[in-house]
Design an enzyme around this catalytic site. Structure first.
Site, PDB file in Angstrom:
ATOM      1  N   LYS A  53       0.843  -1.205   0.000  1.00  0.00           N
ATOM      2  CA  LYS A  53       0.000   0.000   0.000  1.00  0.00           C
ATOM      3  C   LYS A  53       0.880   1.258   0.000  1.00  0.00           C
ATOM      4  O   LYS A  53       0.617   2.214  -0.737  1.00  0.00           O
ATOM      5  CB  LYS A  53      -0.937  -0.003   1.224  1.00  0.00           C
ATOM      6  CG  LYS A  53      -2.063  -1.015   1.095  1.00  0.00           C
ATOM      7  CD  LYS A  53      -2.824  -1.213   2.405  1.00  0.00           C
ATOM      8  CE  LYS A  53      -3.852  -2.341   2.255  1.00  0.00           C
ATOM      9  NZ  LYS A  53      -4.515  -2.707   3.511  1.00  0.00           N
ATOM     10  N   GLN A  97      -4.133  -1.307   9.724  1.00  0.00           N
ATOM     11  CA  GLN A  97      -4.092  -2.647   9.126  1.00  0.00           C
ATOM     12  C   GLN A  97      -4.686  -3.674  10.091  1.00  0.00           C
ATOM     13  O   GLN A  97      -4.296  -3.739  11.254  1.00  0.00           O
ATOM     14  CB  GLN A  97      -2.634  -3.008   8.760  1.00  0.00           C
ATOM     15  CG  GLN A  97      -2.475  -4.339   8.051  1.00  0.00           C
ATOM     16  CD  GLN A  97      -3.173  -4.357   6.677  1.00  0.00           C
ATOM     17  OE1 GLN A  97      -3.128  -3.397   5.921  1.00  0.00           O
ATOM     18  NE2 GLN A  97      -3.838  -5.470   6.381  1.00  0.00           N
ATOM     19  N   ASP A 120     -10.854   3.470   4.209  1.00  0.00           N
ATOM     20  CA  ASP A 120     -11.203   2.060   4.016  1.00  0.00           C
ATOM     21  C   ASP A 120     -12.712   1.894   3.844  1.00  0.00           C
ATOM     22  O   ASP A 120     -13.182   0.852   3.384  1.00  0.00           O
ATOM     23  CB  ASP A 120     -10.755   1.223   5.225  1.00  0.00           C
ATOM     24  CG  ASP A 120      -9.396   0.567   4.999  1.00  0.00           C
ATOM     25  OD1 ASP A 120      -9.064   0.313   3.828  1.00  0.00           O
ATOM     26  OD2 ASP A 120      -8.693   0.312   5.995  1.00  0.00           O
TER      27      ASP A 120
END
Ligand code: NAP
Length: 294
Positions: A53, A97, A120
């Site tokens: 990412k 994460q 997200d």
């Protein structure tokens, strides 16, 4: 019939090139999109996701604030870091994460992320806005699936779509996006799961089948009609003695059988996978634009 492959790598590369140009343009106005990345612990899969990412961010010019914390980090300290990022104008998106270590309440952390930085798209405020069709951050994997369909020229308006899988991160949000009254929606959607009596009964009449079950061979050629569009979200490791690492990745569909019957199909790897990070980049750039009044 031999299906045309929907090349997720190429579509993701096209979107990333568009985003790179957009970021360069924002920089001429003094706006640098930034993402705050938090990884707690040293889970190898999580390290590789976070590294990928951050690399993708760097490639298109997004600034990333990398925070790799020890596994024993307290929930209080993690919340404090999230709050600091919530108030940092250089950070437009916050990425925590998952999974987090067991002593940390994941929901508490995700709820602490300011909805304006929820790139997200997992915060209940983002999910609620998505359901009622308001502009918000869409969760990355299902949004990537919609983009693959749109950019492959698949007609969604009035299409019969069957999704296999009802998770909060793939199946449910995808169903929601596809039923919206919008140019990237207007489909008629059926969602199947482990309690569905006869999955083939539904998939046989579908124009588009999307598999997100996490189980190889969930969809086989005898379960679909000729010309169907197949999107395979699944990523499964299966033993393969011919590979150095002893396994290979397969999706949730019988690719070899289906490619003779479908009109379009995504491969695994190289289909949905590259789109997930791409849509995270997209959300971060959108967030930077919104934070600066665009
Ligand atoms: P998940 O949370 O395990 O959910 C799986 C869903 O599939 C559940 O709703 C389950 O039904 C249903 N299901 C499982 N086996 C089934 C079967 N035999 N028949 C019908 N339904 C079945 O998984 P997820 O997080 O949504 O992920 C799904 C797959 O996508 C996994 O392989 C995952 O690795 C992959 N994935 C890929 C990406 C990417 O970027 N490419 C991103 C996210 C996920 P119940 O609800 O009844 O249990």
């Amino acid at each position: 019939m031999s299906a045309k492959i929907i090349d997720g790598k190429q579509i993701a590369a096209d979107i990333r090139a568009e985003l790179k140009a957009e970021v360069a343009n924002l920089k001429t106005k003094g706006i640098v999109p930034g993402i705050g990345v938090i990884l707690v612990g040293a889970d190898p899969a999580s390290i590789s996701y976070v590294t990928a990412k951050e690399k993708a961010c760097e490639e298109i010019g997004i600034y990333s604030d990398d925070n790799r914390l020890p596994a024993e980090t307290s929930e209080k300290d993690l919340l404090a870091l999230v709050n600091k990022m919530n108030n940092d104008p250089k950070i437009n998106g916050i990425l925590v994460q998952l999974p987090l270590p067991k002593h940390i309440d994941e929901q508490k952390i995700l709820l602490a992320i300011a909805p304006a930085k929820d790139v997200d798209g997992f915060h209940p405020v983002s999910v609620g806005k998505m359901c009622i069709g308001q502009k918000t951050f869409l969760p990355c994997t299902p949004h990537g699936v919609v983009q693959l369909l749109v950019r492959a020229g698949v007609k969604l308006d009035g299409a019969e779509v069957v999704i296999v899988g009802r998770s909060n991160i793939v199946g449910k949000p995808l169903a929601n996006m596809l039923i919206q009254k919008s140019p990237t929606g207007n489909a008629t959607v059926t969602v199947c799961h482990t309690r569905t009596k006869d999955i083939a009964y539904h998939t046989k009449r579908a124009d588009i089948v999307i598999a997100a079950a996490g189980r190889p061979n969930t969809i086989t050629a005898d379960m679909v009609k000729p010309g169907v569009v197949i999107i395979d979200v699944g990523v499964n490791r299966i033993a393969d003695a011919t590979k150095k690492n002893g396994f290979r990745l397969v999706g949730d569909v019988d690719f070899e059988g289906l490619k003779e019957k479908a009109s379009l199909i995504t491969p695994v790897p190289g289909g949905v996978g590259p789109m997930t990070i791409t849509m995270l980049l997209y959300n971060t750039v959108e967030s930077a634009k919104m934070a600066n009044g665009n």
